[in-house]
Design a protein around this motif. Structure first.
Motif, PDB file in Angstrom:
ATOM      1  N   THR A  36       0.834  -1.209   0.000  1.00  0.00           N
ATOM      2  CA  THR A  36       0.000   0.000   0.000  1.00  0.00           C
ATOM      3  C   THR A  36       0.863   1.252   0.000  1.00  0.00           C
ATOM      4  OG1 THR A  36      -1.823  -1.099   1.150  1.00  0.00           O
ATOM      5  CG2 THR A  36      -1.752   1.294   1.262  1.00  0.00           C
ATOM      6  N   HIS A  78       0.679 -12.425   4.188  1.00  0.00           N
ATOM      7  CA  HIS A  78      -0.678 -12.966   4.104  1.00  0.00           C
ATOM      8  C   HIS A  78      -0.650 -14.413   3.591  1.00  0.00           C
ATOM      9  CE1 HIS A  78      -1.525  -8.823   4.650  1.00  0.00           C
ATOM     10  NE2 HIS A  78      -2.795  -8.881   4.307  1.00  0.00           N
ATOM     11  N   VAL A 101      -7.627 -11.936   0.426  1.00  0.00           N
ATOM     12  CA  VAL A 101      -6.993 -10.633   0.195  1.00  0.00           C
ATOM     13  C   VAL A 101      -6.361 -10.577  -1.193  1.00  0.00           C
ATOM     14  CG1 VAL A 101      -5.232  -9.001   0.958  1.00  0.00           C
ATOM     15  CG2 VAL A 101      -6.550 -10.309   2.652  1.00  0.00           C
ATOM     16  N   ALA A 110       2.458  -8.724   0.996  1.00  0.00           N
ATOM     17  CA  ALA A 110       1.814  -7.920   2.046  1.00  0.00           C
ATOM     18  C   ALA A 110       2.011  -8.556   3.414  1.00  0.00           C
ATOM     19  CB  ALA A 110       0.328  -7.778   1.741  1.00  0.00           C
ATOM     20  N   ASN A 115      -0.837  -4.515   7.153  1.00  0.00           N
ATOM     21  CA  ASN A 115      -2.265  -4.522   6.847  1.00  0.00           C
ATOM     22  C   ASN A 115      -3.068  -3.942   8.003  1.00  0.00           C
ATOM     23  OD1 ASN A 115      -4.983  -6.267   7.148  1.00  0.00           O
ATOM     24  ND2 ASN A 115      -4.525  -6.086   4.966  1.00  0.00           N
ATOM     25  N   HIS A 118      -2.315  -0.123   8.733  1.00  0.00           N
ATOM     26  CA  HIS A 118      -2.845   0.794   7.716  1.00  0.00           C
ATOM     27  C   HIS A 118      -4.248   1.264   8.086  1.00  0.00           C
ATOM     28  CE1 HIS A 118      -3.558   2.738   3.951  1.00  0.00           C
ATOM     29  NE2 HIS A 118      -4.400   1.834   3.513  1.00  0.00           N
ATOM     30  N   LEU A 123     -10.736  -3.869   5.288  1.00  0.00           N
ATOM     31  CA  LEU A 123      -9.823  -5.003   5.349  1.00  0.00           C
ATOM     32  C   LEU A 123     -10.537  -6.328   5.610  1.00  0.00           C
ATOM     33  CD1 LEU A 123      -7.016  -3.324   7.494  1.00  0.00           C
ATOM     34  CD2 LEU A 123      -7.095  -3.553   5.001  1.00  0.00           C
TER      35      LEU A 123
END
Length: 289
Positions: A36, A78, A101, A110, A115, A118, A123
């Protein structure tokens, strides 16, 4: 589009990383997977002169069994959570949530901590972590503290992280054997997109009655939320009427944000649909109607 120039700092420990963040203040941010942060910097939505690379710190990517449950390092990807035998054994709904995801390429990069920190309201993992009673470990110059995930979020893209603090670990307590948890998400655009809504329901049954009930949601408020006040349904007989009452209680706690995935009213209605559907699935034959 290229990223504006920045200095990449490579700490050897969490304490050193915290010190770097404090030294550079608002001009620095930690970076883990960067899925991100890098996009936002490319888009010029964010600009930092220093990035503190947490990948240089050993040991933050471990997934281990503890006396109390599971420990998931903030740098675990993830994909590693999705494929972890430990996670699948003790918290299969969590593996299910991480599996939703983005796509495999994103999940391979990620990080769990990135995660959560953020703090996007859409999510996938937080609803399941919330109903499982997860806690996050925050480490900084003042030491380490443990915060329940339900208390971690302050609002859209806001958390309780203090300057210099880093989310280093997620602790997931061992669930009672009778507890069943399911995660269901609804995507109104593509399967790889953010969910329109994410719904996690955790339920224990006492015969045909509700034991403990928890509902976690994303996409329907400024931050992922754990529905409050559901303990009043304990010992009630499972039924369609009860599920309607549960949805009524939840409806008063959400404030959906209209976006490309749906209007506020649409998200509110889809929340009812998915909560009821998941409750029926979990209760099975125990429900009287």
């Amino acid at each position: 589009m290229t990223i504006p120039a920045f200095d990449l700092l490579t700490p050897a420990s969490v304490a050193e990383a915290s010190g770097m963040l404090l030294d550079h203040g608002d001009e620095a941010r930690p970076i883990a997977g960067g899925t991100t942060l890098v996009i936002l910097m490319k888009q010029r939505a964010l600009r930092f002169s220093h990035l503190v690379d947490l990948q240089s710190i050993p040991g933050l990517d471990r997934i281990t069994e503890t006396d109390g449950g599971l420990s998931i390092g903030a740098l675990a990807t993830h994909r590693s959570v999705e494929r972890s035998a430990l996670v699948s054994r003790y918290a299969p709904a969590l593996a299910q949530a991480f599996r939703h995801v983005g796509n495999v390429r994103i999940r391979e990069t990620a990080s769990v901590g990135g995660n959560l920190a953020h703090a996007d309201y859409r999510l996938d993992p937080p609803p399941v972590l919330l109903v499982l009673g997860a806690e996050v470990v925050l480490s900084g110059a003042q030491g380490t503290r443990v915060v329940a995930l339900k208390d971690f979020y302050r609002g859209m893209y806001e958390t309780v992280l203090e300057p210099g603090e880093i989310l280093t670990e997620v602790q997931v307590p061992r669930a009672p054997a009778a507890q069943r948890t399911v995660y269901a998400r609804f995507s109104s655009l593509s399967a790889n997109d953010w969910p329109c809504i994410g719904t996690a329901v955790s339920l224990t049954l006492d015969g045909g009655n509700v034991g403990e009930l928890r509902v976690g949601l994303s996409g329907v408020a400024e931050a992922p939320l754990l529905a409050a006040g559901l303990e009043r349904f304990q010992d009630e007989r499972c039924s369609g009427e009860l599920w309607d009452a549960v949805c009524d209680a939840i409806d008063g706690q959400i404030s959906p944000v209209a976006d490309l995935r749906g209007s506020a009213d649409y998200k509110r209605e889809m929340t009812r649909v998915f909560v009821k559907r998941t409750l029926r699935e979990l209760a099975g034959p125990a429900a009287s109607s």
